[in-house]
Design an enzyme around this catalytic site. Structure first.
Site, PDB file in Angstrom:
ATOM      1  N   CYS A  38      51.102  35.311  92.512  1.00  0.00           N
ATOM      2  CA  CYS A  38      49.834  35.201  91.780  1.00  0.00           C
ATOM      3  C   CYS A  38      49.782  33.898  90.997  1.00  0.00           C
ATOM      4  CB  CYS A  38      49.679  36.367  90.793  1.00  0.00           C
ATOM      5  SG  CYS A  38      49.211  37.903  91.574  1.00  0.00           S
ATOM      6  N   MET A  77      44.228  41.287  90.921  1.00  0.00           N
ATOM      7  CA  MET A  77      45.591  41.659  90.542  1.00  0.00           C
ATOM      8  C   MET A  77      45.727  41.815  89.037  1.00  0.00           C
ATOM      9  SD  MET A  77      46.991  42.221  93.339  1.00  0.00           S
ATOM     10  CE  MET A  77      48.531  42.703  92.588  1.00  0.00           C
ATOM     11  N   ASP A 126      54.517  56.465  78.383  1.00  0.00           N
ATOM     12  CA  ASP A 126      55.642  56.213  77.491  1.00  0.00           C
ATOM     13  C   ASP A 126      55.413  56.826  76.113  1.00  0.00           C
ATOM     14  OD1 ASP A 126      58.137  54.969  76.635  1.00  0.00           O
ATOM     15  OD2 ASP A 126      56.869  53.577  75.513  1.00  0.00           O
TER      16      ASP A 126
END
Length: 160
Positions: free
Chosen positions: A77, A113, A128
């Site tokens: 990228c 992306m 998390d």
């Protein structure tokens, strides 16, 4: 659309695409991730009853930061100067949260992306921060919803 993989050279070796001759255009992309969890976990998120604090604000910030760092994570990228990143987190059922990440810029390459990375990392951050009360959270349906701009034009998903 071309069926040629742009990240492979004529010998089939991976390389970074040269975008120097491409036109600068406004480009936007939106991606999503969905988290499936216990209803009691979602209630705690909404009411702010989790031990790690404001999980929604933390996930938004993590998604924005991740979108900005996509080229550090995805090898081919291009580093991009994003002009806007938004991360929206919505309840879509009593057990599901949807994360939407939208990225924009005026540049020579798309931001798909970056949007996918932002949505994914925001979802992982939610996991998390909630895993102490619900280790069974499932992150699913990570997908590009739409992209606008660039040589290939606008595109939107009809699968999500």
């Amino acid at each position: 659309m071309s069926d040629k993989l742009t990240h492979l050279d004529h010998q089939g070796h991976a390389h970074m695409v040269d975008v120097s001759n491409k036109e600068i255009t406004k480009r936007t992309a939106t991606a999503r991730a969905v988290l499936l969890m216990q209803a009691s976990t979602l209630t705690k998120i909404i009411e702010g009853g989790l031990p790690k604090g404001d999980v929604l604000a933390t996930a938004r910030i993590a998604g924005i930061q991740a979108a900005k760092k996509t080229s550090d994570l995805i090898p081919l990228c291009h580093p991009l100067m994003l002009t806007k990143v938004t991360v929206d987190i919505n309840t879509i059922s009593e057990r599901e949260i949807e994360v939407l990440c939208t990225c924009s810029l005026a540049g020579k390459t798309g931001v798909e992306m970056e949007a996918l990375t932002g949505a994914s990392i925001a979802a992982l951050t939610l996991y998390d921060m909630c895993k102490a009360v619900d280790k069974g959270i499932v992150i699913q349906n990570v997908a590009l919803l739409e992209k606008k701009g660039g040589k290939s034009g606008d595109w939107s998903s009809d699968h999500v």
